[in-house]
Design a protein around this motif. Structure first.
Motif, PDB file in Angstrom:
ATOM      1  N   VAL A 185       0.817  -1.221   0.000  1.00 20.70           N
ATOM      2  CA  VAL A 185       0.000   0.000   0.000  1.00 20.70           C
ATOM      3  C   VAL A 185       0.845   1.262   0.000  1.00 20.70           C
ATOM      4  N   PHE A 186       2.141   1.162   0.295  1.00 18.39           N
ATOM      5  CA  PHE A 186       3.026   2.317   0.230  1.00 18.39           C
ATOM      6  C   PHE A 186       3.568   2.402  -1.200  1.00 18.39           C
ATOM      7  N   VAL A 187       3.175   3.441  -1.910  1.00 19.74           N
ATOM      8  CA  VAL A 187       3.466   3.557  -3.343  1.00 19.74           C
ATOM      9  C   VAL A 187       4.338   4.793  -3.570  1.00 19.74           C
ATOM     10  N   ILE A 188       5.553   4.580  -4.056  1.00 16.85           N
ATOM     11  CA  ILE A 188       6.514   5.675  -4.211  1.00 16.85           C
ATOM     12  C   ILE A 188       6.829   5.896  -5.681  1.00 16.85           C
ATOM     13  N   ASN A 259      -1.328  10.886 -10.223  1.00 12.79           N
ATOM     14  CA  ASN A 259      -1.707   9.486  -9.975  1.00 12.79           C
ATOM     15  C   ASN A 259      -1.652   9.099  -8.496  1.00 12.79           C
ATOM     16  N   GLN A 260      -1.657  10.068  -7.598  1.00  8.91           N
ATOM     17  CA  GLN A 260      -1.507   9.759  -6.175  1.00  8.91           C
ATOM     18  C   GLN A 260      -2.796   9.262  -5.521  1.00  8.91           C
ATOM     19  N   TYR A 261      -3.883   9.257  -6.267  1.00 12.50           N
ATOM     20  CA  TYR A 261      -5.130   8.741  -5.722  1.00 12.50           C
ATOM     21  C   TYR A 261      -5.137   7.224  -5.626  1.00 12.50           C
ATOM     22  N   VAL A 262      -4.104   6.557  -6.144  1.00 16.22           N
ATOM     23  CA  VAL A 262      -4.085   5.091  -6.133  1.00 16.22           C
ATOM     24  C   VAL A 262      -3.938   4.528  -4.728  1.00 16.22           C
ATOM     25  N   SER A 263      -3.441   5.351  -3.790  1.00 18.90           N
ATOM     26  CA  SER A 263      -3.278   4.889  -2.407  1.00 18.90           C
ATOM     27  C   SER A 263      -3.232   6.087  -1.475  1.00 18.90           C
ATOM     28  N   ASP A 264      -3.744   5.905  -0.260  1.00 15.45           N
ATOM     29  CA  ASP A 264      -3.620   6.950   0.749  1.00 15.45           C
ATOM     30  C   ASP A 264      -2.168   7.095   1.197  1.00 15.45           C
ATOM     31  N   TYR A 265      -1.347   6.123   0.833  1.00 11.41           N
ATOM     32  CA  TYR A 265       0.078   6.145   1.199  1.00 11.41           C
ATOM     33  C   TYR A 265       0.946   6.277  -0.051  1.00 11.41           C
ATOM     34  N   ALA A 266       0.467   7.065  -1.005  1.00 12.61           N
ATOM     35  CA  ALA A 266       1.227   7.344  -2.216  1.00 12.61           C
ATOM     36  C   ALA A 266       2.146   8.537  -1.974  1.00 12.61           C
ATOM     37  N   MET A 267       3.366   8.440  -2.482  1.00  8.71           N
ATOM     38  CA  MET A 267       4.359   9.505  -2.309  1.00  8.71           C
ATOM     39  C   MET A 267       5.038   9.813  -3.635  1.00  8.71           C
ATOM     40  N   LEU A 268       5.171  11.091  -3.945  1.00  9.13           N
ATOM     41  CA  LEU A 268       6.005  11.524  -5.058  1.00  9.13           C
ATOM     42  C   LEU A 268       7.211  12.195  -4.430  1.00  9.13           C
ATOM     43  N   ILE A 269       8.354  11.522  -4.513  1.00 10.71           N
ATOM     44  CA  ILE A 269       9.570  11.980  -3.843  1.00 10.71           C
ATOM     45  C   ILE A 269      10.584  12.464  -4.870  1.00 10.71           C
ATOM     46  N   GLU A 270      11.086  13.676  -4.655  1.00  8.16           N
ATOM     47  CA  GLU A 270      12.111  14.272  -5.498  1.00  8.16           C
ATOM     48  C   GLU A 270      13.462  14.110  -4.806  1.00  8.16           C
ATOM     49  N   VAL A 271      14.355  13.311  -5.374  1.00  2.00           N
ATOM     50  CA  VAL A 271      15.681  13.101  -4.800  1.00  2.00           C
ATOM     51  C   VAL A 271      16.694  13.987  -5.526  1.00  2.00           C
ATOM     52  N   GLY A 272      17.251  14.974  -4.806  1.00  2.00           N
ATOM     53  CA  GLY A 272      18.254  15.846  -5.386  1.00  2.00           C
ATOM     54  C   GLY A 272      17.773  16.550  -6.643  1.00  2.00           C
ATOM     55  N   ASN A 273      18.720  17.003  -7.471  1.00  2.53           N
ATOM     56  CA  ASN A 273      18.394  17.611  -8.758  1.00  2.53           C
ATOM     57  C   ASN A 273      19.492  17.278  -9.765  1.00  2.53           C
ATOM     58  N   ASN A 274      19.388  17.836 -10.954  1.00  5.58           N
ATOM     59  CA  ASN A 274      20.315  17.460 -12.019  1.00  5.58           C
ATOM     60  C   ASN A 274      21.746  17.958 -11.814  1.00  5.58           C
ATOM     61  N   GLU A 275      21.974  18.767 -10.765  1.00  4.92           N
ATOM     62  CA  GLU A 275      23.333  19.177 -10.432  1.00  4.92           C
ATOM     63  C   GLU A 275      23.953  18.295  -9.348  1.00  4.92           C
ATOM     64  N   ASN A 276      23.165  17.383  -8.785  1.00  5.13           N
ATOM     65  CA  ASN A 276      23.705  16.442  -7.801  1.00  5.13           C
ATOM     66  C   ASN A 276      24.429  15.305  -8.504  1.00  5.13           C
ATOM     67  N   ASP A 277      25.475  14.806  -7.865  1.00  5.52           N
ATOM     68  CA  ASP A 277      26.182  13.646  -8.390  1.00  5.52           C
ATOM     69  C   ASP A 277      25.433  12.381  -8.002  1.00  5.52           C
ATOM     70  N   ILE A 278      25.513  11.368  -8.844  1.00  3.92           N
ATOM     71  CA  ILE A 278      24.809  10.118  -8.568  1.00  3.92           C
ATOM     72  C   ILE A 278      25.282   9.498  -7.252  1.00  3.92           C
ATOM     73  N   SER A 279      26.539   9.727  -6.877  1.00  2.00           N
ATOM     74  CA  SER A 279      27.031   9.176  -5.607  1.00  2.00           C
ATOM     75  C   SER A 279      26.289   9.784  -4.422  1.00  2.00           C
ATOM     76  N   GLU A 280      25.901  11.048  -4.544  1.00  2.16           N
ATOM     77  CA  GLU A 280      25.156  11.718  -3.479  1.00  2.16           C
ATOM     78  C   GLU A 280      23.726  11.202  -3.395  1.00  2.16           C
ATOM     79  N   THR A 281      23.142  10.918  -4.536  1.00  4.73           N
ATOM     80  CA  THR A 281      21.745  10.468  -4.540  1.00  4.73           C
ATOM     81  C   THR A 281      21.622   8.982  -4.182  1.00  4.73           C
TER      82      THR A 281
END
Length: 302
Positions: A185-188, A259-281
């Motif tokens: 039920v946790f949808v990320i 599409n967050q209506y699919v679950s009450d535990y739906a999350m749209l998570i933004e990790v870093g940005n395009n200036e972050n290095d993949i090692s950081e993310t």
């Protein structure tokens, strides 16, 4: 009601345009406009906001600004959506322990989003998993599994073929995954942000002596279960800030659904940005797993 009126008007305009222009090569720059292009033109004419944010110059920031055609209307016209929220009773759905079965689904509407050192010439996108948001998802899934939380990680490239159809494609994927794994039920929906929102700078924090990308959460306020979604996002951000001060970014409220209506535990998570290095993310995936573990333990019941 507004969505229904839009759907009727859109259908009429599209049908009329198809009749008028079928078989005709319409061109302003020497290129033939296809039936698909015509459909987008009709939507732009009737509902201009529906295509805001999809120009190539803006693609780096799509997960926050994107209001793609399907994202605006899908929740009203799709027949196979999973509706978990009764607007008359905003209490979140119950989460029960189901030992041995997955609790979390991770997927990526914009799966080609990438981090440094992916060059700008590729518009910070890659179909390879290495260096992309999918790699972050792989780390997050592995760390959650190590903490005893079952995970389904889907790596479908929903945006590779058509950016405008990315949310429609990812909705089909997540609905299928929920049907196949009702315990999850946790949808990320895991994304990365754009540096344009932070003055062209990366977003980092020091955790245990490591340089880690911070994260933010987007909540679609157009969802009927927005109350539950807001509560969850606020809980995740507060827990992250308590466990790792400075790790959590802000909650970004948008009028769309994502599409967050699919679950009450739906999350749209933004990790870093395009200036972050993949090692950081990658490190974000590791520490975020511990935050989510704490949140999941708090809301689960026997």
């Amino acid at each position: 009601m507004r969505i229904k009126q839009f759907t009727v008007v859109f259908s009429a305009v599209y049908l009329l345009s198809a009749i008028l222009f079928s078989g005709i090569a319409i061109s302003t720059d020497g290129k033939k406009i296809t039936e698909s292009d015509l459909g987008v033109m009709c939507v732009q004419a009737v509902y201009p906001a529906a295509t805001r944010g999809v120009a190539r110059s803006e693609i780096a920031s799509e997960s926050v600004t994107d209001s793609s055609i399907e994202n605006t209307v899908t929740g009203e016209i799709k027949s196979d959506i999973v509706d978990t929220q009764n607007p008359d009773n905003p209490t979140p759905q119950t989460v029960k322990k189901d030992n041995g079965k997955p609790l979390v689904i991770i997927y990526h509407t914009h799966a080609t989003e990438a981090y440094q050192p992916i060059p700008v010439e590729n518009n910070y996108r890659t179909t390879a998993e290495e260096g992309s948001v999918r790699e972050v998802g792989t780390v997050l899934a592995a760390e959650l599994e190590s903490l005893g939380i079952g995970v389904i990680h889907d790596k479908t490239l929903h945006d590779a073929e058509s950016y405008n159809q990315s949310y429609a494609r990812s909705l089909e994927t997540v609905n299928r995954l929920i049907r196949e794994n009702p315990s999850a039920v946790f949808v990320i929906d895991l994304h990365r942000d754009a540096a344009a929102y932070t003055g062209g700078k990366s977003k980092t924090v020091e955790i245990n002596g490591e340089t880690v990308s911070s994260f933010a959460m987007v909540v679609g306020q157009g969802n009927e279960n927005a109350t539950a979604l807001n509560t969850l996002a606020e809980n995740v951000l507060a827990t992250a800030d308590e466990m790792y001060p400075g790790f959590a970014g802000r909650k970004i409220d948008k009028e769309y659904k994502y599409n967050q209506y699919v679950s009450d535990y739906a999350m749209l998570i933004e990790v870093g940005n395009n200036e972050n290095d993949i090692s950081e993310t990658r490190l974000t995936g590791k520490y975020l797993a511990h935050v989510l573990k704490a949140v999941i333990d708090e809301v689960m019941s026997d």
